[in-house]
Design an enzyme around this catalytic site. Structure first.
Site, PDB file in Angstrom:
ATOM      1  N   SER A  19       0.805  -1.223   0.000  1.00 49.05           N
ATOM      2  CA  SER A  19       0.000   0.000   0.000  1.00 49.05           C
ATOM      3  C   SER A  19       0.841   1.278   0.000  1.00 49.05           C
ATOM      4  O   SER A  19       1.883   1.362   0.645  1.00 49.05           O
ATOM      5  CB  SER A  19      -0.902   0.015   1.231  1.00 49.05           C
ATOM      6  OG  SER A  19      -1.538   1.277   1.320  1.00 49.05           O
ATOM      7  N   LYS A  68     -13.654  -4.443   3.559  1.00 48.26           N
ATOM      8  CA  LYS A  68     -14.543  -3.287   3.426  1.00 48.26           C
ATOM      9  C   LYS A  68     -16.003  -3.600   3.774  1.00 48.26           C
ATOM     10  O   LYS A  68     -16.735  -2.721   4.204  1.00 48.26           O
ATOM     11  CB  LYS A  68     -14.486  -2.732   1.993  1.00 48.26           C
ATOM     12  CG  LYS A  68     -13.207  -1.978   1.688  1.00 48.26           C
ATOM     13  CD  LYS A  68     -13.273  -1.347   0.313  1.00 48.26           C
ATOM     14  CE  LYS A  68     -11.931  -0.750  -0.050  1.00 48.26           C
ATOM     15  NZ  LYS A  68     -11.934  -0.090  -1.354  1.00 48.26           N
ATOM     16  N   ASN A  89     -14.645   2.132   3.886  1.00 50.01           N
ATOM     17  CA  ASN A  89     -13.180   2.149   3.679  1.00 50.01           C
ATOM     18  C   ASN A  89     -12.480   3.061   4.674  1.00 50.01           C
ATOM     19  O   ASN A  89     -11.257   3.201   4.620  1.00 50.01           O
ATOM     20  CB  ASN A  89     -12.820   2.546   2.241  1.00 50.01           C
ATOM     21  CG  ASN A  89     -12.886   4.041   2.017  1.00 50.01           C
ATOM     22  OD1 ASN A  89     -13.711   4.730   2.613  1.00 50.01           O
ATOM     23  ND2 ASN A  89     -12.019   4.563   1.184  1.00 50.01           N
ATOM     24  N   ASP A 104     -14.414   6.251  -1.124  1.00 45.40           N
ATOM     25  CA  ASP A 104     -14.160   5.834  -2.514  1.00 45.40           C
ATOM     26  C   ASP A 104     -15.152   6.489  -3.457  1.00 45.40           C
ATOM     27  O   ASP A 104     -14.828   6.807  -4.595  1.00 45.40           O
ATOM     28  CB  ASP A 104     -14.325   4.308  -2.657  1.00 45.40           C
ATOM     29  CG  ASP A 104     -13.172   3.541  -2.047  1.00 45.40           C
ATOM     30  OD1 ASP A 104     -12.065   4.089  -1.968  1.00 45.40           O
ATOM     31  OD2 ASP A 104     -13.391   2.375  -1.672  1.00 45.40           O
ATOM     32  N   ALA A 127     -17.842  -4.747 -12.153  1.00 45.06           N
ATOM     33  CA  ALA A 127     -19.003  -4.685 -11.263  1.00 45.06           C
ATOM     34  C   ALA A 127     -18.624  -5.072  -9.832  1.00 45.06           C
ATOM     35  O   ALA A 127     -19.458  -5.547  -9.070  1.00 45.06           O
ATOM     36  CB  ALA A 127     -20.104  -5.591 -11.794  1.00 45.06           C
ATOM     37  N   ALA A 130     -15.094  -1.452  -6.395  1.00 46.82           N
ATOM     38  CA  ALA A 130     -14.740  -0.129  -6.926  1.00 46.82           C
ATOM     39  C   ALA A 130     -15.842   0.360  -7.871  1.00 46.82           C
ATOM     40  O   ALA A 130     -16.218   1.539  -7.855  1.00 46.82           O
ATOM     41  CB  ALA A 130     -13.407  -0.199  -7.645  1.00 46.82           C
ATOM     42  N   THR A 151     -18.884 -11.054 -16.016  1.00 44.33           N
ATOM     43  CA  THR A 151     -19.957 -11.901 -15.486  1.00 44.33           C
ATOM     44  C   THR A 151     -21.267 -11.120 -15.558  1.00 44.33           C
ATOM     45  O   THR A 151     -21.472 -10.145 -14.835  1.00 44.33           O
ATOM     46  CB  THR A 151     -19.656 -12.308 -14.029  1.00 44.33           C
ATOM     47  OG1 THR A 151     -18.349 -12.866 -13.984  1.00 44.33           O
ATOM     48  CG2 THR A 151     -20.665 -13.298 -13.489  1.00 44.33           C
TER      49      THR A 151
HETATM   50  P1  ATR Z   1     -12.701  -4.484  -6.426  1.00 40.78           P
HETATM   51  O1  ATR Z   1     -13.334  -4.532  -5.078  1.00 40.78           O
HETATM   52  O2  ATR Z   1     -11.265  -3.979  -6.411  1.00 40.78           O
HETATM   53  O3  ATR Z   1     -13.529  -3.755  -7.445  1.00 40.78           O
HETATM   54  P2  ATR Z   1     -13.620  -7.116  -7.154  1.00 40.78           P
HETATM   55  O4  ATR Z   1     -14.803  -6.926  -6.282  1.00 40.78           O
HETATM   56  O5  ATR Z   1     -12.886  -8.419  -7.086  1.00 40.78           O
HETATM   57  O6  ATR Z   1     -12.518  -5.994  -6.911  1.00 40.78           O
HETATM   58  O7  ATR Z   1     -14.085  -6.833  -8.685  1.00 40.78           O
HETATM   59  C1  ATR Z   1     -13.254  -7.004  -9.755  1.00 40.78           C
HETATM   60  C2  ATR Z   1     -13.997  -6.694 -11.069  1.00 40.78           C
HETATM   61  O8  ATR Z   1     -13.059  -6.854 -12.128  1.00 40.78           O
HETATM   62  C3  ATR Z   1     -15.133  -7.628 -11.391  1.00 40.78           C
HETATM   63  O9  ATR Z   1     -16.120  -6.926 -12.089  1.00 40.78           O
HETATM   64  C4  ATR Z   1     -14.472  -8.673 -12.295  1.00 40.78           C
HETATM   65  O10 ATR Z   1     -15.346  -9.287 -13.201  1.00 40.78           O
HETATM   66  P3  ATR Z   1     -16.285 -10.534 -12.775  1.00 40.78           P
HETATM   67  O11 ATR Z   1     -17.494  -9.928 -12.101  1.00 40.78           O
HETATM   68  O12 ATR Z   1     -16.594 -11.221 -14.023  1.00 40.78           O
HETATM   69  O13 ATR Z   1     -15.453 -11.367 -11.808  1.00 40.78           O
HETATM   70  C5  ATR Z   1     -13.522  -7.818 -13.061  1.00 40.78           C
HETATM   71  N1  ATR Z   1     -12.385  -8.571 -13.584  1.00 40.78           N
HETATM   72  C6  ATR Z   1     -11.271  -8.933 -12.902  1.00 40.78           C
HETATM   73  N2  ATR Z   1     -10.423  -9.591 -13.712  1.00 40.78           N
HETATM   74  C7  ATR Z   1     -11.001  -9.641 -14.944  1.00 40.78           C
HETATM   75  C8  ATR Z   1     -10.621 -10.174 -16.220  1.00 40.78           C
HETATM   76  N3  ATR Z   1      -9.458 -10.797 -16.398  1.00 40.78           N
HETATM   77  N4  ATR Z   1     -11.465 -10.000 -17.256  1.00 40.78           N
HETATM   78  C9  ATR Z   1     -12.638  -9.364 -17.094  1.00 40.78           C
HETATM   79  N5  ATR Z   1     -13.062  -8.844 -15.904  1.00 40.78           N
HETATM   80  C10 ATR Z   1     -12.259  -8.978 -14.850  1.00 40.78           C
END
Ligand code: ATR
Length: 266
Positions: A19, A68, A89, A104, A127, A130, A151
């Site tokens: 961090s 979080k 956060n 955030d 989704a 963040a 997804t």
């Molecule tokens: P954060 O809290 O940092 O936003 P997270 O809750 O794990 O992290 O969310 C990560 C996001 O990045 C999700 O929307 C994820 O898509 P999925 O919902 O399909 O899991 C997306 N993501 C991460 N790696 C990806 C990849 N290689 N290709 C497409 N989407 C990805």
């Protein structure tokens, strides 16, 4: 100088060692002449972390992945915005009462405010947590939101909560928007050669923002620059959320240029 009156602030996360929070918060404490120190703690559970805040009278904490959401049930009060987003956060220890906020959300929106959000079409890629904070922040500013996500079910669920349209990832190249924001880890080291949005769909009038800040110039931002788009890098949001935390803790607005330079020169 660290002495018996020094106040402790900290970060709870896992992982937490990478961090940049300690670097910028300590620089800001020093700059503002505040007798406080900020440390990163890689902890195992939210309950234990909150107990530590109470026991040691830690004055405030940043909370990051994966705590979080789980931290919420252990603190005393949750700000309405944080409750709507479903994530905290920031903890503020107000004379023993632990209050939870989500900076955030406003941070995600702050770098976009100069471009105007109301009435603009904003496409959020992803989704997760963040994306959720960003979507709520943009909805509050009357932006017209499009969510796209690998997804579909998760993307549609987020879209529903903020009254947004969902466009499947396979149809990304057809998205017409004024602002594109990547909230996924695509483009982040070690996936720095991947790109989160099809470059052929970028147009010069677009504002393109990435929440990834390692590297600072992601492939998405590089492609956007080549197309002549306005770009906003991931440090903007990271610093804005940290600056809002600092203000919640101290009542003082930190120097965000100093924070940015501290990270860049670290
Ligand atoms: P954060 O809290 O940092 O936003 P997270 O809750 O794990 O992290 O969310 C990560 C996001 O990045 C999700 O929307 C994820 O898509 P999925 O919902 O399909 O899991 C997306 N993501 C991460 N790696 C990806 C990849 N290689 N290709 C497409 N989407 C990805």
């Amino acid at each position: 100088m660290i002495d018996a009156a020094t106040r402790l602030y900290c970060l709870f996360g896992n992982p937490a060692r990478h961090s940049k929070g300690p670097v910028i918060h300590n620089a800001a404490f020093k700059d503002k002449g505040i007798n406080a120190v900020y440390l990163a703690f890689e902890v195992q559970d939210a309950a234990g972390a909150v107990q530590a805040v109470r026991t040691l009278d830690i004055k405030g904490a940043s909370v990051t992945i994966p705590f979080k959401e789980s931290i919420m049930e252990h603190i005393d009060w949750i700000d309405p915005t944080a409750r709507v987003i479903g994530a905290v956060n920031t903890i503020v220890n107000e004379n023993g009462v632990l209050k939870g906020y989500n900076t955030d959300c406003q941070a995600a929106v702050a770098p976009l405010v100069p471009f105007g959000i109301s009435g603009k079409t904003v496409c959020i890629v992803g989704a997760g947590g963040a994306a959720r904070a960003l979507a709520h922040g943009i909805a509050a500013q009357n932006g017209d939101i499009i969510i796209t996500n690998r997804t579909e079910q998760k993307g549609r669920a987020l879209a529903e909560t903020v009254n947004a349209r969902f466009i499947p990832a396979e149809e990304m190249e057809n998205i017409q928007a004024d602002v594109i924001i990547n909230t996924t880890s695509i483009g982040m080291t070690p996936k720095e050669n991947e790109i989160s949005f099809p470059p052929e769909a970028l147009r010069s009038e677009m504002v393109v923002m990435d929440v990834v800040y390692t590297p600072l110039r992601t492939r998405l931002l590089e492609a956007a620059e080549q197309k002549g788009c306005t770009t906003i890098d991931g440090l903007s949001m990271f610093i804005a959320q940290a600056a809002a935390q600092f203000e919640l803790w101290t009542g003082i607005i930190p120097d965000t240029d100093l924070m940015r330079n501290t990270i860049i020169n670290d």
